[in-house]
Design a protein around this motif. Structure first.
Motif, PDB file in Angstrom:
ATOM      1  N   LYS A 349       0.821  -1.221   0.000  1.00 43.56           N
ATOM      2  CA  LYS A 349       0.000   0.000   0.000  1.00 43.56           C
ATOM      3  C   LYS A 349       0.849   1.263   0.000  1.00 43.56           C
ATOM      4  O   LYS A 349       0.314   2.372   0.035  1.00 43.56           O
ATOM      5  N   SER A 350       2.152   1.110  -0.021  1.00 37.60           N
ATOM      6  CA  SER A 350       3.034   2.266   0.127  1.00 37.60           C
ATOM      7  C   SER A 350       2.861   3.279  -0.993  1.00 37.60           C
ATOM      8  O   SER A 350       2.844   2.931  -2.176  1.00 37.60           O
ATOM      9  N   GLU A 351       2.764   4.546  -0.606  1.00 40.97           N
ATOM     10  CA  GLU A 351       2.664   5.641  -1.573  1.00 40.97           C
ATOM     11  C   GLU A 351       4.027   5.996  -2.167  1.00 40.97           C
ATOM     12  O   GLU A 351       4.111   6.800  -3.087  1.00 40.97           O
ATOM     13  N   GLU A 352       5.070   5.404  -1.606  1.00 37.96           N
ATOM     14  CA  GLU A 352       6.428   5.695  -2.090  1.00 37.96           C
ATOM     15  C   GLU A 352       6.739   4.975  -3.402  1.00 37.96           C
ATOM     16  O   GLU A 352       7.591   5.419  -4.171  1.00 37.96           O
ATOM     17  N   THR A 354       6.218   4.571  -6.678  1.00 38.22           N
ATOM     18  CA  THR A 354       5.612   5.158  -7.874  1.00 38.22           C
ATOM     19  C   THR A 354       6.638   5.199  -9.000  1.00 38.22           C
ATOM     20  O   THR A 354       7.852   5.162  -8.763  1.00 38.22           O
TER      21      THR A 354
END
Length: 430
Positions: A349-352, A354
């Motif tokens: 789920k990490s937003e990092e 990308t």
């Protein structure tokens, strides 16, 4: 002699495997005045259980013997090899890691003379009972020095949790007790098994003519006789996730608590050289995405007062092991460990993770790589550590460019597992 051109980095690497099995790598850089030579054996501190050359049964030698052997190689019947290098205008050094032992020199003059000294002293062992006994006191002091180093103890503390059976958890120099058992016969047994040319490589970088240099090396090696090369049989204890020590701690004379969270790789590693280098590089990019000092995770932990500038992370991979560790000084080490584990386990789920972040980090990694190639010392020290079959340090650009976000996610899925986690704390005595 084979010649491989790396057009992206404007380098040409010459390679040849000699009749005795020695792999030679030459990297001419004639714009430089200095030349480095590095002679490496695929033998390190973890190789303490093996079948000696010419025998049939496994033996177990004292811990720390690879490092002890490295020290003793410089002492000969006619004096100290360091002095000989000095007289020839060169500086020399050596180092032992978990899996390799390297001997090196650097010089601006008398390259062939110093290379001959390097090859000859490493290939002419001299051990006696008296010199071995004398060395025990010297290395014993070195061991004690490391035991007094909090960060060294912290690192081996987490390795001890992750690999309680594997010799990886034992200090590279061994213990005062283990080195007291080393004999000259033990050193010869290890030397004859692991210092065979077929288990070694020679790397030269700097000012040279490759044809002249390979002819010189062939002549030097052609004068020497070696036993027939045989595959080396090593033994390592089998470990499972259930063997991992989930948490342990120690108290030392420090002013601030420390913590390391360890993550042991329980997934299968690729066997192909390019894919193995890609795995290691992908893992490093994953850790930078999650914990790099420009990531939101790092800034949140910093703003919460859980970490300071001592915070670091690293990924280690070599034969028979791979793991990562994260941590540093903290006033709230338990909370920091908890948050690190949460970040790791919530990686999906990490937003990092990308495309934009990955592209930036890949550019940064490529930039640092190009900058590093300006240093002959960096190239010399990293070449043997980054050798995966036919894939070398100079294939790094291709490796980095091949990595996609899907590779990051796939690696995270296999590598990051709750059952592979462990914590090691260090608290002030007072």
């Amino acid at each position: 002699m084979n010649k491989k051109e790396y057009t992206q980095i404007n380098e040409i690497l010459y390679t040849e495997t000699l009749e005795n099995g020695l792999k030679v790598y030459l990297l001419p850089k004639n714009d430089y005045h200095k030349t480095y030579g590095l002679f490496t054996t695929n033998y390190g501190s973890i190789d303490n259980e093996f079948i000696p050359l010419g025998e049939k049964d496994f033996v177990k030698v004292p811990d720390g013997i690879a490092h002890f052997l490295e020290h003793k190689m410089f002492e000969k019947e006619d004096g100290d090899v360091f002095q000989k290098f000095g007289q020839q205008g060169a500086s020399a050094n050596a180092f032992t890691s978990f899996t390799k032992t390297s001997y090196l020199f650097s010089t601006t003059d008398k390259v062939e003379e110093n290379l001959e000294t390097l090859l000859n002293f490493v290939q002419e062992p001299y051990f006696t009972k008296e010199t071995v006994e004398k060395e025990k006191g010297i290395i014993g002091q070195e061991i004690q020095m490391y035991l007094d180093d909090p960060n060294w103890r912290l690192f081996f503390g987490i390795i001890g949790n992750l690999y309680p059976k594997h010799p990886l958890h034992i200090d590279i120099a061994g213990t005062v007790e283990s080195i007291s058992e080393i004999t000259a016969e033990d050193l010869y047994t290890c030397y004859n098994t692991f210092y065979h040319p077929s288990n070694m490589n020679l790397f030269l970088v700097g000012k040279m003519d490759p044809e002249t240099m390979i002819a010189f090396i062939r002549e030097n090696q052609g004068k020497k006789t070696f036993a027939k090369a045989v595959p080396i049989a090593r033994h390592f204890p089998e470990e499972t996730a259930s063997d991992i020590i989930r948490e342990s701690s120690v108290k030392m004379s420090i002013s601030k608590s420390k913590v390391l969270v360890g993550l042991k790789g329980l997934d299968e590693l690729p066997s192909d050289g390019f894919e193995l280098m890609k795995y290691k590089t992908t893992a490093n990019l994953l850790l930078q995405l999650l914990f790099g000092n420009t990531s939101k995770n790092y800034l949140n932990l910093y703003n919460a007062g859980l970490l300071d500038d001592s915070f670091s992370y690293e990924f280690n991979l070599d034969r028979s092991y791979h793991f990562a560790d994260f941590g540093g000084d903290s006033d709230r080490p338990e909370e920091l460990a908890e948050r690190i584990e949460e970040i790791l386990l919530d990686v999906e789920k990490s937003e990092e993770l990308t495309e934009v972040n990955l592209a930036l980090l890949k550019k940064k990694m490529i930039g640092k790589y190009f900058q590093s190639l300006n240093s002959l010392e960096y190239i010399a020290n990293q070449f043997s550590q980054s050798l995966y079959g036919e894939v070398t340090l100079f294939d790094m650009i291709s490796v980095i460019e091949s990595i996609q976000l899907s590779d990051i996610r796939l690696l995270a899925e296999g590598f990051i597992r709750a059952e592979g986690l462990s914590r090691f704390y260090m608290y002030p005595k007072q």
